[in-house]
Enzyme design. Structure first.
Site, PDB file in Angstrom:
ATOM      1  N   ASP A 328      45.968  22.437  35.971  1.00 27.18           N
ATOM      2  CA  ASP A 328      47.107  21.525  36.013  1.00 27.18           C
ATOM      3  C   ASP A 328      47.415  21.176  34.555  1.00 27.18           C
ATOM      4  O   ASP A 328      46.524  21.235  33.710  1.00 27.18           O
ATOM      5  CB  ASP A 328      46.735  20.273  36.808  1.00 27.18           C
ATOM      6  CG  ASP A 328      47.787  19.190  36.684  1.00 27.18           C
ATOM      7  OD1 ASP A 328      48.940  19.462  37.041  1.00 27.18           O
ATOM      8  OD2 ASP A 328      47.458  18.093  36.196  1.00 27.18           O
ATOM      9  N   ASP A 521      43.305  16.492  37.485  1.00 27.80           N
ATOM     10  CA  ASP A 521      42.840  15.117  37.333  1.00 27.80           C
ATOM     11  C   ASP A 521      43.597  14.113  38.188  1.00 27.80           C
ATOM     12  O   ASP A 521      43.152  12.981  38.346  1.00 27.80           O
ATOM     13  CB  ASP A 521      42.952  14.686  35.863  1.00 27.80           C
ATOM     14  CG  ASP A 521      44.400  14.423  35.461  1.00 27.80           C
ATOM     15  OD1 ASP A 521      45.265  15.242  35.831  1.00 27.80           O
ATOM     16  OD2 ASP A 521      44.659  13.401  34.801  1.00 27.80           O
ATOM     17  N   ASP A 525      46.441  16.452  42.697  1.00 24.13           N
ATOM     18  CA  ASP A 525      45.624  17.659  42.527  1.00 24.13           C
ATOM     19  C   ASP A 525      44.524  17.765  43.581  1.00 24.13           C
ATOM     20  O   ASP A 525      43.895  18.824  43.698  1.00 24.13           O
ATOM     21  CB  ASP A 525      44.982  17.678  41.135  1.00 24.13           C
ATOM     22  CG  ASP A 525      46.002  17.807  40.021  1.00 24.13           C
ATOM     23  OD1 ASP A 525      47.026  18.476  40.250  1.00 24.13           O
ATOM     24  OD2 ASP A 525      45.796  17.236  38.946  1.00 24.13           O
TER      25      ASP A 525
END
Length: 628
Positions: A328, A521, A525
């Site tokens: 990400d 994080d 996610d």
């Protein structure tokens, strides 16, 4: 060493000294037997006790049972042969205890690395009352939003935000890093760190049960409950292997003598029983049963010391096969906070332009407005600002020091009839107009983490063949970050559900032997972390949902730790396979030699205890990860 380990070491030293002494003195047969029996009980009473308890509870097929049968049999053979040589039986038990000592010491060292994390558990919190009085309470009694005081030398008991005070924090127990972290009012605090210098007043953000320290302790306590495939294989192997060798030893003791009797020859019972006992000692599977779980335990302990929490040995094994790493972007490769990265085409001094923009935006809580105020850095005097109007999706206009100031995007500038200068920089562009004339624009962007580029390079060096980035950000921003960091593939403007679909597609088309790791994080996610073969969460600043869903947690949010985690896991698996091949290979060779009568009890000692000691010492290497 623990008290138990010290007692064991004393027993080993005393027993070894007595065995050497008895070898050089001459005693009558009965006295010699009594002396060796006392020595045998001194070094082996705990093994005999465990074997007896196993027999009582119907659990015969373990190493204690095999050692008891083999050594008692060796003592009995010495009596039957009237040789008075009880040395082999004593030596088998002595060297077995030496192996157990090494194993206990290795487990203790590894457990120490993990238990160091347990020291982060806070004992109390200093709760500030409405009358400013301080009361010491249990951390789980502190409500969210309360003010607590953390004095120098105390542990931060709950996650929170600094209200007043500045200090340095020792975060070694959490992150493995020795450098202190400086904090000031407005900064977030992670529970479990130690306040080193100043007094801090902290407003709590989470209850104790939801704080970082509680979640870490829960992860550590449960890490050993998830077995890897290698450990499962060894457990199943031992269940079949141990009964098989016991039956084999029994047949070796009975069949050849019976065949010799049928053929009319001397049965040689003593010789074949000795071979069977040697066969039993050689066959003891403790090298495998001990060293394989110990290797994983040591790997998890070494990783914990480096600030990498692995939730189980099964995840360590999966991590070692990582072939694709999917990131990400925000909060993982970038800091996840907006900062002023440039001021262009300004018609006044940069500091002056930034000051007018910050004052005009001072009434807004939008992240862009907050980043402008933070970059300005001065105390915002609201008396200088009046007549503030916010245009939804465009920006704000305000009167600052009697001047008309407008801050916003192209849309706002067009509505005011002002021609905005285009910007080729990547980020959010805030155009500023002063008294109806264009005054310049400010570039605000999410800054890459200092170690992000190096993290990508280290992943490639670690053998990761494909690196992918998924983000909900715009294609322009995502492509720029990917180019800067050297990422192979980018998927941008994704919703949380789109990220899951992208990972599903990557998994469907990857090599079946390679694992896919996802690093994230945020709350959004969590579904992807759960779906990936191995989920890696940023622990210090990551959301609770992400940490809960992940299989590996990086305690200092450093993306360079991902390559280190992979290297630790691969080193651990190499050690595991080395021990499996070495232990099984040596045992099979020695078992064949024992059955043929070529191997004696001394070779059996090496095949059992020697192999175990070598395997345990090899397993200890998994703890040393600093230079990886």
């Amino acid at each position: 060493m623990t008290r138990k380990q010290k007692r064991m070491l004393v027993r080993i030293i005393v027993s070894a000294a007595l065995m050497v002494l008895l070898a050089f003195i001459t005693l009558p047969p009965v006295a010699r037997f009594v002396a060796y029996l006392a020595l045998y009980l001194l070094i082996g009473y705990d093994i005999l006790r465990k074997a007896a308890l196993g027999i009582i509870h119907g659990q015969l097929m373990d190493e204690c049972f095999l050692m008891a049968i083999a050594t008692v049999g060796a003592m009995a053979l010495a009596i039957v042969q009237k040789s008075g040589d009880y040395t082999e039986a004593i030596a088998v038990m002595l060297f077995y205890q030496i192996g157990e000592f090494f194993q206990s010491y290795a487990v203790g060292r590894s457990r120490k690395n993990i238990s160091a994390l347990m020291d982060i558990r806070p004992d109390y919190a200093n709760l500030e009352g409405e009358d400013s009085s301080i009361r010491r309470v249990s951390p789980d009694e502190v409500a969210v939003g309360s003010i607590i005081v953390v004095n120098p030398g105390e542990k931060v008991p709950l996650d929170g935000t600094v209200v007043t005070g500045t200090s340095s924090l020792d975060t070694r127990a959490l992150t493995g890093e020795s450098l202190p972290r400086e904090v000031a009012p407005g900064d977030s605090l992670v529970s479990g760190s130690i306040n080193m210098t100043g007094v801090l007043r902290v407003r709590t953000q989470k209850a104790f049960g939801e704080s970082t320290v509680s979640k870490i302790l829960d992860l550590v306590e449960n890490a050993g409950s998830r077995k890897s495939k290698s450990e499962d294989f060894i457990t199943k192997f031992a269940r079949v292997y141990t009964p098989a060798v016991c039956i084999g030893a029994l047949l070796l003791a009975l069949l050849p003598p019976l065949v010799l009797l049928v053929l009319g020859r001397a049965p040689l019972w003593t010789q074949w029983i000795y071979r069977a006992l040697t066969f039993l000692v050689i066959s003891c599977p403790c090298a495998l049963v001990i060293s394989i779980p110990l290797s994983f335990f040591a790997g998890i302990g070494g990783a914990s010391k480096a600030g990498i929490l692995v939730k189980g040995s099964n995840f360590l094994e999966t991590l070692s096969k990582t072939g694709i790493v999917v990131f990400d972007k925000t909060g993982t490769l970038t800091r996840g906070v907006f900062v002023v990265s440039g001021i262009h085409h300004n018609m006044m001094e940069e500091a002056e332009l930034l000051e007018y923009a910050a004052l005009a935006e001072s009434a807004s809580s939008h992240p862009i407005s907050l980043s402008l105020q933070k970059a300005y850095g001065g105390l915002v005097d609201h008396s200088r600002v009046s007549d503030v109007h916010e245009m939804g999706g465009g920006g704000v206009t305000a009167i600052v020091d009697g001047h008309q100031v407008a801050c916003g995007n192209d849309k706002l500038m067009r509505s005011l009839g002002i021609e905005a200068m285009p910007c080729h920089s990547i980020g959010t562009i805030v155009h500023v107009a002063f008294d109806g004339a264009y005054a310049g624009h400010i570039v605000i962007s999410d800054v890459e983490k200092p170690g992000a580029k190096e993290a990508v390079r280290k992943l490639r060096k670690a053998g990761v063949g494909r690196i992918v980035m998924l983000t909900g950000d715009s294609a322009k921003v995502a492509d720029q970050v990917a180019r800067d960091l050297g990422i192979d593939e980018v998927h941008s403007e994704l919703l949380p559900g789109d990220k899951v679909d992208a990972v599903e597609d990557l998994i469907a088309h990857k090599d079946t032997k390679a694992s896919l790791a996802f690093v994230g994080d945020g709350i959004n996610d969590a579904p992807v972390l759960s779906r990936a073969d191995i989920g890696i969460a940023m622990g210090a600043m990551g959301s609770d949902a992400a940490i809960e869903a992940a299989d590996v947690v990086l305690m200092d949010d450093d993306p360079m730790k991902i390559a280190k985690a992979i290297r630790i896991s691969r080193k651990c698996l190499v050690i595991v396979y080395e021990n499996i091949v070495f232990a099984i290979g040596v045992k099979l060779i020695c078992l064949a030699l024992g059955a043929l009568g070529i191997a004696n009890m001394w070779l059996a000692i090496f095949a059992d205890v020697g192999v175990m000691v070598i395997a345990v010492l090899n397993a200890i290497r998994a703890m040393f990860v600093r230079k990886l």
